[in-house]
Design a protein around this motif. Structure first.
Motif, PDB file in Angstrom:
ATOM      1  N   ARG A 292       0.839  -1.205   0.000  1.00 37.25           N
ATOM      2  CA  ARG A 292       0.000   0.000   0.000  1.00 37.25           C
ATOM      3  C   ARG A 292       0.873   1.254   0.000  1.00 37.25           C
ATOM      4  O   ARG A 292       0.591   2.229  -0.715  1.00 37.25           O
ATOM      5  N   GLU A 293       1.926   1.221   0.817  1.00 42.91           N
ATOM      6  CA  GLU A 293       2.834   2.368   0.873  1.00 42.91           C
ATOM      7  C   GLU A 293       3.507   2.597  -0.471  1.00 42.91           C
ATOM      8  O   GLU A 293       3.607   3.738  -0.947  1.00 42.91           O
TER       9      GLU A 293
ATOM     10  N   MET B 294       2.420   1.744  -3.469  1.00 45.22           N
ATOM     11  CA  MET B 294       1.444   2.244  -4.442  1.00 45.22           C
ATOM     12  C   MET B 294       1.098   3.703  -4.172  1.00 45.22           C
ATOM     13  O   MET B 294       0.792   4.459  -5.097  1.00 45.22           O
ATOM     14  N   GLY B 295       1.177   4.124  -2.919  1.00 45.71           N
ATOM     15  CA  GLY B 295       0.953   5.532  -2.593  1.00 45.71           C
ATOM     16  C   GLY B 295       2.067   6.429  -3.093  1.00 45.71           C
ATOM     17  O   GLY B 295       1.890   7.645  -3.209  1.00 45.71           O
ATOM     18  N   GLU B 296       3.238   5.837  -3.412  1.00 48.41           N
ATOM     19  CA  GLU B 296       4.381   6.596  -3.906  1.00 48.41           C
ATOM     20  C   GLU B 296       4.412   6.684  -5.432  1.00 48.41           C
ATOM     21  O   GLU B 296       5.334   7.272  -6.010  1.00 48.41           O
ATOM     22  N   ASN B 297       3.426   6.106  -6.096  1.00 50.02           N
ATOM     23  CA  ASN B 297       3.395   6.111  -7.566  1.00 50.02           C
ATOM     24  C   ASN B 297       3.469   7.532  -8.116  1.00 50.02           C
ATOM     25  O   ASN B 297       2.648   8.396  -7.770  1.00 50.02           O
TER      26      ASN B 297
ATOM     27  N   THR C 138      -5.400   9.625 -11.603  1.00 48.08           N
ATOM     28  CA  THR C 138      -5.142  10.488 -10.445  1.00 48.08           C
ATOM     29  C   THR C 138      -5.913  11.795 -10.458  1.00 48.08           C
ATOM     30  O   THR C 138      -6.478  12.187  -9.423  1.00 48.08           O
TER      31      THR C 138
ATOM     32  N   ARG D 295      -7.216  10.028  -0.577  1.00 47.94           N
ATOM     33  CA  ARG D 295      -5.871   9.531  -0.879  1.00 47.94           C
ATOM     34  C   ARG D 295      -5.984   8.482  -1.978  1.00 47.94           C
ATOM     35  O   ARG D 295      -6.784   7.542  -1.867  1.00 47.94           O
TER      36      ARG D 295
ATOM     37  N   SER E 260      -3.921   5.658  -4.206  1.00 51.85           N
ATOM     38  CA  SER E 260      -2.733   4.814  -4.322  1.00 51.85           C
ATOM     39  C   SER E 260      -2.949   3.884  -5.502  1.00 51.85           C
ATOM     40  O   SER E 260      -3.983   3.195  -5.563  1.00 51.85           O
TER      41      SER E 260
ATOM     42  N   GLY F 274      -6.218   0.983  -8.544  1.00 51.71           N
ATOM     43  CA  GLY F 274      -5.844   1.677  -7.316  1.00 51.71           C
ATOM     44  C   GLY F 274      -6.971   1.693  -6.304  1.00 51.71           C
ATOM     45  O   GLY F 274      -8.057   1.157  -6.537  1.00 51.71           O
TER      46      GLY F 274
END
Length: 298
Positions: A214-215, A217-220, A227, A236, A238, A252
């Motif tokens: 999850r972390e 994918m949040g940095e994509n 988006t 949020r 991700s 996502g």
């Protein structure tokens, strides 16, 4: 709802797209979709199950995230790929950092270094162990760099897309192996939403592994597709994108400030022979958002 789906199908068709879409409320299980079981080559979406499989092997002690891997220059000069794939000199990168590069910037060379550690068959087997039968990994990402698109000059790239559009069979076979669902890594919108649900809610995937995915994918950083329609100050987003010739995908999870969490999968195939199609990306995002809005309003 039937009128909504019919209207969205028409909008997709008018824009030259066909798609497999699914949006699921991870709290209630309610969902809405368009051809959610249509299987497509998944391109870079396969990097999400690869990341989960790699992290699970780290958890079990089979791999060490701090291990440095020697990476040879990618040697790629065609537009598109980034990261290690475009490096001109050898590098040494830790497994943990290869995971970040693979998901955050969709680095193909980083991904294939991970596939050398955990081959495609092992990734697929781990998905089955987790109760996720709809996604199959069949080849490394490097094979996606060997399509007709790499054989044409930039001014003739439309010819590669025409070949991709016109060479499919009724049974989803294809003259281009990377677009043949019997030879390519593949999955449907439903299969990827099931994976997202397993990563965002308690499942057979270890909780620490799911949290790290999850972390990641949040940095994509590839944020031009869904988006703009899903990220805001009150939500949020991700995700992971996938692109190959006339295929444009993104999957996502949107986490709303009011607590509602929705998994979203949008897999599309274009019949427009062009590499750059911002209108198609905006259209697939609008369709996905409309489905989410309908679910949220219900």
């Amino acid at each position: 709802m039937h009128n909504l789906i019919a209207r969205l199908r028409e909008e997709l068709d008018d824009g030259g797209l066909r798609g497999s879409f699914l949006v699921r409320d991870l709290g209630t299980g309610q969902e809405i979709g368009i051809d959610p079981d249509w299987e497509l080559p998944n391109a870079s979406l396969v990097k999400v199950p690869l990341a989960a499989a790699t992290l699970d092997r780290i958890r079990r002690g089979e791999l060490d995230g701090a291990t440095l891997i020697d990476i040879q220059p990618g040697g790629v000069t065609t537009p598109g790929p980034t990261g290690l794939t475009r490096f001109r000199h050898p590098a040494r990168v830790a497994i943990d950092d290869l995971l970040h590069l693979s998901i955050a910037i969709s680095d193909g060379t980083a991904t294939d270094a991970l596939f050398e550690l955990t081959p495609t068959a092992e990734v697929t087997a781990m998905l089955r162990e987790w109760g996720l039968p709809g996604i199959t990994a069949r080849h490394p990402i490097g094979e996606l760099m060997d399509t007709p698109a790499e054989r044409f000059e930039r001014a003739e790239i439309h010819l590669a897309h025409s070949l991709a559009i016109d060479s499919a069979t009724a049974g989803q076979g294809h003259a281009i192996p990377q677009l043949d669902i019997s030879r390519a890594s593949s999955g449907s919108a439903r299969a990827f939403v099931n994976l997202l649900e397993a990563l965002w809610t308690p499942s057979k995937i270890d909780a620490t592994v799911a949290a790290r995915v999850r972390e990641l994918m949040g940095e994509n950083l590839l944020r031009q597709r869904l988006t703009p329609d899903f990220a805001s100050d009150a939500s949020r987003w991700s995700s992971k994108t996938g692109t190959l010739l006339n295929l444009r995908h993104e999957v996502g999870v949107v986490e709303h400030a009011d607590g509602q969490v929705c998994a979203v999968a949008a897999l599309t195939e274009s019949r427009v022979p062009a590499a750059t199609q911002p209108g198609a990306e905006a259209l697939m995002a609008r369709v996905a958002r409309t489905l989410r809005d309908h679910l949220r309003a219900g």
